[in-house]
Design an enzyme around this catalytic site. Structure first.
Site, PDB file in Angstrom:
ATOM      1  N   GLU A 144       0.735  -1.209  -0.003  1.00 51.94           N
ATOM      2  CA  GLU A 144      -0.009   0.024  -0.052  1.00 51.94           C
ATOM      3  C   GLU A 144       0.784   1.221  -0.184  1.00 51.94           C
ATOM      4  O   GLU A 144       0.723   2.252   0.991  1.00 51.94           O
ATOM      5  CB  GLU A 144      -1.057  -0.024   1.368  1.00 51.94           C
ATOM      6  CG  GLU A 144      -1.855  -1.210   1.153  1.00 51.94           C
ATOM      7  CD  GLU A 144      -2.939  -1.158   2.331  1.00 51.94           C
ATOM      8  OE1 GLU A 144      -2.944  -0.190   3.196  1.00 51.94           O
ATOM      9  OE2 GLU A 144      -3.974  -1.927   2.158  1.00 51.94           O
ATOM     10  N   GLU A 165      -5.285  -8.502   0.278  1.00 53.09           N
ATOM     11  CA  GLU A 165      -6.009  -8.205   1.461  1.00 53.09           C
ATOM     12  C   GLU A 165      -7.264  -8.025   1.314  1.00 53.09           C
ATOM     13  O   GLU A 165      -7.718  -7.410   0.290  1.00 53.09           O
ATOM     14  CB  GLU A 165      -5.257  -7.081   2.266  1.00 53.09           C
ATOM     15  CG  GLU A 165      -4.041  -7.170   2.910  1.00 53.09           C
ATOM     16  CD  GLU A 165      -3.486  -5.903   3.682  1.00 53.09           C
ATOM     17  OE1 GLU A 165      -4.332  -5.402   4.179  1.00 53.09           O
ATOM     18  OE2 GLU A 165      -2.171  -5.803   3.717  1.00 53.09           O
TER      19      GLU A 165
END
Length: 467
Positions: free
Chosen positions: A167, A371
């Site tokens: 991320e 995720e």
């Protein structure tokens, strides 16, 4: 009842990170999260910091055994730069750190779990943050690449699958624009743009050394892990659609397109040039970025963005520098479902939209859900008389998302795996343990592990390759 079957050799697993699971034990350096807690304990939910976390440093054998027990054939975690490297400048290895990661990797392989190793998960060494302002500096880019090269050399004989970042957008977004991660800056959009560029450059440079490493030459594969938050316009008006396109370019495509195609989104570059805030680059950067792209992509998905063209004045705290918010504002969708504990919208169809976008824009790029999860506060209220947490809400959440993913795969999307967040309850920055995400509960007082109902369900999904 429809049966959802997934392809043979589909990855069923989960993800965590070093700083969120290991605890501080025997680390050579503090990272920015360690330092943030040390200096501002009151900002962390319940005053709980990272120094024990889930105690994976001491319980990794039990944890890996339990991950296998809930059916995982693959698992992502991260190496901590601050644990592996003793001297951040020379690259001297910390012997205890190397030994720990050797043991963890060997334990995964012994259990029949494919380790996927990430190199950076929001854990900048505090020395580099203080000296260089972290990713604002190219010096940090080069120091990171040195660390990555060492990791490939040390563990590439056993780890086939690697990730550069987790991320990357969170670093500029949370740390420099909206102030909910250390260094807690607000309104520094110009710095954020430079950070984004340096992360793209870091990804390309890391991939370059990976390709030249032994693991890269012997069939290893490397990706980056991106949190995608699809932007949906409030209306079909030209202004709202342009706002959503800008948001997608700035928060999503800047990393997706450079990772896969080696090119920045053209419209975004035009806007940043027009506004006089385009990142600083050097000769040769563009060619290096174009040449060094990923083998596959990891996609983290939790929630969408709902946006419209800006009509309200920019909040005072966002007027410090240029900010992307001048081109959009978020709006409240009346039909939304909300996870009340996290405040995030639950919108499973976005997983289908992401998957179809991957199919249409990047048909030759394999990808996986790296995720996806639901955090709930106060899970002890769902414990039955036998001591098991009956987290049916989590099972329902996963089923909905997997149904949409399956539909997209039936329609040709090239997804090869699904990793939930997370395997066992872990520490989550200043939210600490406010919201629990794991298939396996962790008692913070005793460190006892207990498989939740969702863990037994996930085992069935993995064994049946569907549900």
């Amino acid at each position: 009842m429809k049966e959802y079957k997934f392809p043979e050799n589909f990855w069923w697993g989960a993800a965590t990170s070093g700083p969120q699971s290991e605890g501080f034990h025997n680390k050579a350096h503090k990272n920015i999260m360690d330092y943030w807690y040390e200096t501002s304990k009151e900002e962390f939910f319940g005053g709980v910091g990272p120094f024990t976390a889930s105690n994976f440093y001491e319980t990794y054998k039990e944890d890996i055994r339990l991950l296998k027990e809930v059916g995982m054939n693959s698992f992502r975690t991260s190496i901590q730069w601050t644990r592996l490297i003793k001297d951040l400048y020379t690259g001297e290895i910390d012997k205890e750190g190397k030994k720990f990661y050797d043991n963890v990797i060997d334990e995964f392989l012994k259990a029949g779990i494919e380790p996927v190793i990430n190199l950076y998960h929001f854990d900048m060494p505090i020395e580099l943050q203080q000296q260089y302002d972290g990713w604002c500096s190219r010096e940090v880019v080069d120091l990171f690449v040195k660390y990555a090269q060492i990791a490939f050399d040390l563990f590439g004989d056993r780890v086939k699958y690697w990730a550069v970042f987790n991320e990357p957008m969170v670093v500029p977004e949370a740390g420099y624009m909206y102030g909910f991660h250390y260094p807690n800056r607000i309104g520094e959009g110009e710095k954020a743009v430079q950070i984004m560029y340096h992360q793209v450059l870091t990804t390309a440079k890391t991939i370059e050394v990976f390709r030249n490493s032994k693991v890269g030459k012997n069939g290893g594969e490397i990706c980056t892990i991106l949190n995608l938050t699809p932007a949906y316009p409030a209306t079909e008006s030209k202004d709202d659609k342009e706002a959503s396109e800008f948001v997608d370019d700035f928060f999503n495509n800047v990393f997706v397109e450079t990772a896969i195609n080696g090119e920045f989104p053209k419209k975004l570059v035009e806007v940043l040039e027009k506004d006089g805030v385009l990142w600083k680059s050097e000769v040769g950067d563009a060619q290096l970025i174009r040449k060094n792209t990923v083998d596959f992509l990891g996609v983290n998905y939790y929630h969408p963005k709902r946006v419209k063209a800006r009509t309200d004045k920019l909040p005072q705290e966002l007027q410090k520098q240029w900010m992307p918010d001048i081109y959009f504002e978020e709006y409240d969708w009346s039909e939304k479902r909300i996870n009340p504990y996290r405040g995030w919208e639950i919108y499973p169809k976005a997983m289908y939209d992401i998957a179809i976008s991957m199919r249409d824009k990047y048909p030759n790029t394999p990808w996986f859900i790296s995720e996806n999860g639901m955090g709930v506060e106060g899970e002890e209220q769902y414990i039955d008389k036998d001591g098991k947490i009956n987290d049916d809400y989590r099972i329902d959440f996963y089923k909905e998302h997997l149904q949409w993913l399956h539909k997209a795969m039936e329609e040709g999307s090239n997804c090869f795996g699904y990793h939930a967040w997370t395997g066992y309850d872990c520490w989550s920055w200043n939210n600490a343990y406010k919201n629990r995400y794991g298939f396996i509960a962790v008692d913070l007082e005793t460190q006892k592990r207990t498989i939740k109902k969702s863990g037994y369900w996930y085992k069935q999904v993995s064994e049946n390759n569907g549900f």
